[in-house]
Design a protein around this motif. Sequence first.
Motif, PDB file in Angstrom:
ATOM      1  N   PRO A  11      36.632  32.160  47.265  1.00 31.24           N
ATOM      2  CA  PRO A  11      36.538  33.617  47.426  1.00 31.24           C
ATOM      3  C   PRO A  11      35.494  34.063  48.458  1.00 31.24           C
ATOM      4  O   PRO A  11      35.729  35.010  49.195  1.00 31.24           O
ATOM      5  CB  PRO A  11      36.167  34.120  46.037  1.00 31.24           C
ATOM      6  CG  PRO A  11      36.484  33.016  45.108  1.00 31.24           C
ATOM      7  CD  PRO A  11      36.426  31.746  45.889  1.00 31.24           C
ATOM      8  N   GLU A  12      34.360  33.364  48.516  1.00 30.04           N
ATOM      9  CA  GLU A  12      33.324  33.765  49.464  1.00 30.04           C
ATOM     10  C   GLU A  12      33.761  33.495  50.901  1.00 30.04           C
ATOM     11  O   GLU A  12      33.573  34.331  51.782  1.00 30.04           O
ATOM     12  CB  GLU A  12      32.007  33.047  49.161  1.00 30.04           C
ATOM     13  CG  GLU A  12      31.373  33.520  47.869  1.00 30.04           C
ATOM     14  CD  GLU A  12      30.041  32.855  47.584  1.00 30.04           C
ATOM     15  OE1 GLU A  12      29.637  31.946  48.361  1.00 30.04           O
ATOM     16  OE2 GLU A  12      29.401  33.246  46.601  1.00 30.04           O
TER      17      GLU A  12
ATOM     18  N   ARG B 105      36.803  33.280  51.943  1.00 25.77           N
ATOM     19  CA  ARG B 105      37.903  34.206  52.220  1.00 25.77           C
ATOM     20  C   ARG B 105      37.343  35.581  52.606  1.00 25.77           C
ATOM     21  O   ARG B 105      37.805  36.200  53.560  1.00 25.77           O
ATOM     22  CB  ARG B 105      38.814  34.296  50.998  1.00 25.77           C
ATOM     23  CG  ARG B 105      40.116  35.002  51.265  1.00 25.77           C
ATOM     24  CD  ARG B 105      41.109  34.846  50.129  1.00 25.77           C
ATOM     25  NE  ARG B 105      40.583  35.260  48.848  1.00 25.77           N
ATOM     26  CZ  ARG B 105      40.493  34.474  47.772  1.00 25.77           C
ATOM     27  NH1 ARG B 105      40.913  33.230  47.800  1.00 25.77           N
ATOM     28  NH2 ARG B 105      40.000  34.939  46.644  1.00 25.77           N
ATOM     29  N   PHE B 106      36.339  36.048  51.876  1.00 19.80           N
ATOM     30  CA  PHE B 106      35.700  37.334  52.172  1.00 19.80           C
ATOM     31  C   PHE B 106      35.139  37.336  53.595  1.00 19.80           C
ATOM     32  O   PHE B 106      35.359  38.271  54.371  1.00 19.80           O
ATOM     33  CB  PHE B 106      34.586  37.588  51.138  1.00 19.80           C
ATOM     34  CG  PHE B 106      33.906  38.922  51.259  1.00 19.80           C
ATOM     35  CD1 PHE B 106      34.424  40.045  50.643  1.00 19.80           C
ATOM     36  CD2 PHE B 106      32.729  39.049  51.981  1.00 19.80           C
ATOM     37  CE1 PHE B 106      33.780  41.281  50.741  1.00 19.80           C
ATOM     38  CE2 PHE B 106      32.081  40.281  52.092  1.00 19.80           C
ATOM     39  CZ  PHE B 106      32.613  41.392  51.468  1.00 19.80           C
TER      40      PHE B 106
ATOM     41  N   TRP C 186      36.508  39.615  57.083  1.00 19.35           N
ATOM     42  CA  TRP C 186      35.683  40.515  57.883  1.00 19.35           C
ATOM     43  C   TRP C 186      35.526  40.019  59.310  1.00 19.35           C
ATOM     44  O   TRP C 186      35.431  40.829  60.243  1.00 19.35           O
ATOM     45  CB  TRP C 186      34.343  40.784  57.199  1.00 19.35           C
ATOM     46  CG  TRP C 186      34.587  41.602  55.969  1.00 19.35           C
ATOM     47  CD1 TRP C 186      34.602  41.165  54.678  1.00 19.35           C
ATOM     48  CD2 TRP C 186      34.984  42.975  55.918  1.00 19.35           C
ATOM     49  NE1 TRP C 186      34.959  42.189  53.839  1.00 19.35           N
ATOM     50  CE2 TRP C 186      35.195  43.312  54.560  1.00 19.35           C
ATOM     51  CE3 TRP C 186      35.169  43.956  56.879  1.00 19.35           C
ATOM     52  CZ2 TRP C 186      35.584  44.587  54.149  1.00 19.35           C
ATOM     53  CZ3 TRP C 186      35.551  45.233  56.470  1.00 19.35           C
ATOM     54  CH2 TRP C 186      35.757  45.530  55.120  1.00 19.35           C
TER      55      TRP C 186
ATOM     56  N   PHE D   1      43.295  43.305  49.541  1.00 26.42           N
ATOM     57  CA  PHE D   1      42.162  42.389  49.412  1.00 26.42           C
ATOM     58  C   PHE D   1      42.279  41.475  48.191  1.00 26.42           C
ATOM     59  O   PHE D   1      41.569  40.484  48.099  1.00 26.42           O
ATOM     60  CB  PHE D   1      40.842  43.155  49.396  1.00 26.42           C
ATOM     61  CG  PHE D   1      40.362  43.523  50.769  1.00 26.42           C
ATOM     62  CD1 PHE D   1      39.546  42.678  51.481  1.00 26.42           C
ATOM     63  CD2 PHE D   1      40.752  44.705  51.367  1.00 26.42           C
ATOM     64  CE1 PHE D   1      39.115  42.998  52.762  1.00 26.42           C
ATOM     65  CE2 PHE D   1      40.333  45.047  52.642  1.00 26.42           C
ATOM     66  CZ  PHE D   1      39.507  44.185  53.339  1.00 26.42           C
TER      67      PHE D   1
ATOM     68  N   TYR E  38      36.264  49.100  49.377  1.00 24.58           N
ATOM     69  CA  TYR E  38      36.758  48.455  50.598  1.00 24.58           C
ATOM     70  C   TYR E  38      36.930  49.465  51.730  1.00 24.58           C
ATOM     71  O   TYR E  38      36.665  49.164  52.896  1.00 24.58           O
ATOM     72  CB  TYR E  38      38.075  47.723  50.332  1.00 24.58           C
ATOM     73  CG  TYR E  38      37.882  46.405  49.631  1.00 24.58           C
ATOM     74  CD1 TYR E  38      37.080  45.418  50.183  1.00 24.58           C
ATOM     75  CD2 TYR E  38      38.508  46.134  48.420  1.00 24.58           C
ATOM     76  CE1 TYR E  38      36.892  44.200  49.548  1.00 24.58           C
ATOM     77  CE2 TYR E  38      38.329  44.926  47.775  1.00 24.58           C
ATOM     78  CZ  TYR E  38      37.518  43.960  48.337  1.00 24.58           C
ATOM     79  OH  TYR E  38      37.334  42.755  47.711  1.00 24.58           O
TER      80      TYR E  38
ATOM     81  N   GLY F 216      30.990  38.704  59.114  1.00 26.69           N
ATOM     82  CA  GLY F 216      31.452  38.461  57.758  1.00 26.69           C
ATOM     83  C   GLY F 216      30.339  37.906  56.883  1.00 26.69           C
ATOM     84  O   GLY F 216      30.203  38.272  55.712  1.00 26.69           O
TER      85      GLY F 216
ATOM     86  N   LEU G 289      28.682  39.437  53.416  1.00 28.00           N
ATOM     87  CA  LEU G 289      28.539  38.665  52.181  1.00 28.00           C
ATOM     88  C   LEU G 289      27.088  38.678  51.707  1.00 28.00           C
ATOM     89  O   LEU G 289      26.818  38.901  50.524  1.00 28.00           O
ATOM     90  CB  LEU G 289      29.024  37.224  52.391  1.00 28.00           C
ATOM     91  CG  LEU G 289      28.958  36.327  51.166  1.00 28.00           C
ATOM     92  CD1 LEU G 289      29.812  36.878  50.028  1.00 28.00           C
ATOM     93  CD2 LEU G 289      29.406  34.906  51.533  1.00 28.00           C
TER      94      LEU G 289
END
Length: 196
Positions: free
Chosen positions: A79-80, A82-83, A87, A136, A155, A176, A180
């Motif tokens: 998930p991190e 991907r986040f 971005w 998302f 978002y 990105g 995070l």
Amino acid sequence: MGNREDLMAGAKRCLYEKGYGRTTARDVATASGVSLAAIGYHFGSKDALLNAAMIEAIGEMGLALGAVVNAANEATGDPEERFVAVWEGLKGVFEEHRGLWAAQFEALAQAAHAPELAHALARAQKEGRLGLAALFQGLPEVPETEDELARGAFYQALLAGSVAQWLAAPELAPSGRDFLRGLRLVAAGVPEPAAR
């Protein structure tokens, strides 16, 4: 294409090239190859045409946003990561659609003096929130719940803030990893709700 479709295409081109506030009816007629009278016949006014063109162009840009999110979802299950990938990937969408992003900010500034525009933007905002919440999360759609609207609003705020910073100074826009790190710092400062 017919006159109506030509007008929409010309109006979208004008939004990208001239912006919202500087586009005249003559600009749209010239870009579309259609008479000035056709604007009134098909849309009632230049403003109604530009509003419709902006909403349609935002929807088309949403497909580009979706492609970035889908690519990030396919690239990693973390998930991190991907986040971060989302971005970073969105910078390409910012570049490709720079004129439309700028036109949206112009339109927001004029909405206080244009009730039709304010109404169109408010309608699109709610749809946009639900769309971003789904996007998302990698879902085709989400139900209209308070949680999904809140998730989408978060978002939406990140996206608008990121675009604003990128438009002002692309070299200073957050990465990105910056997003995070900021998310972690903010979350660490927000206490957990008390148990009921």
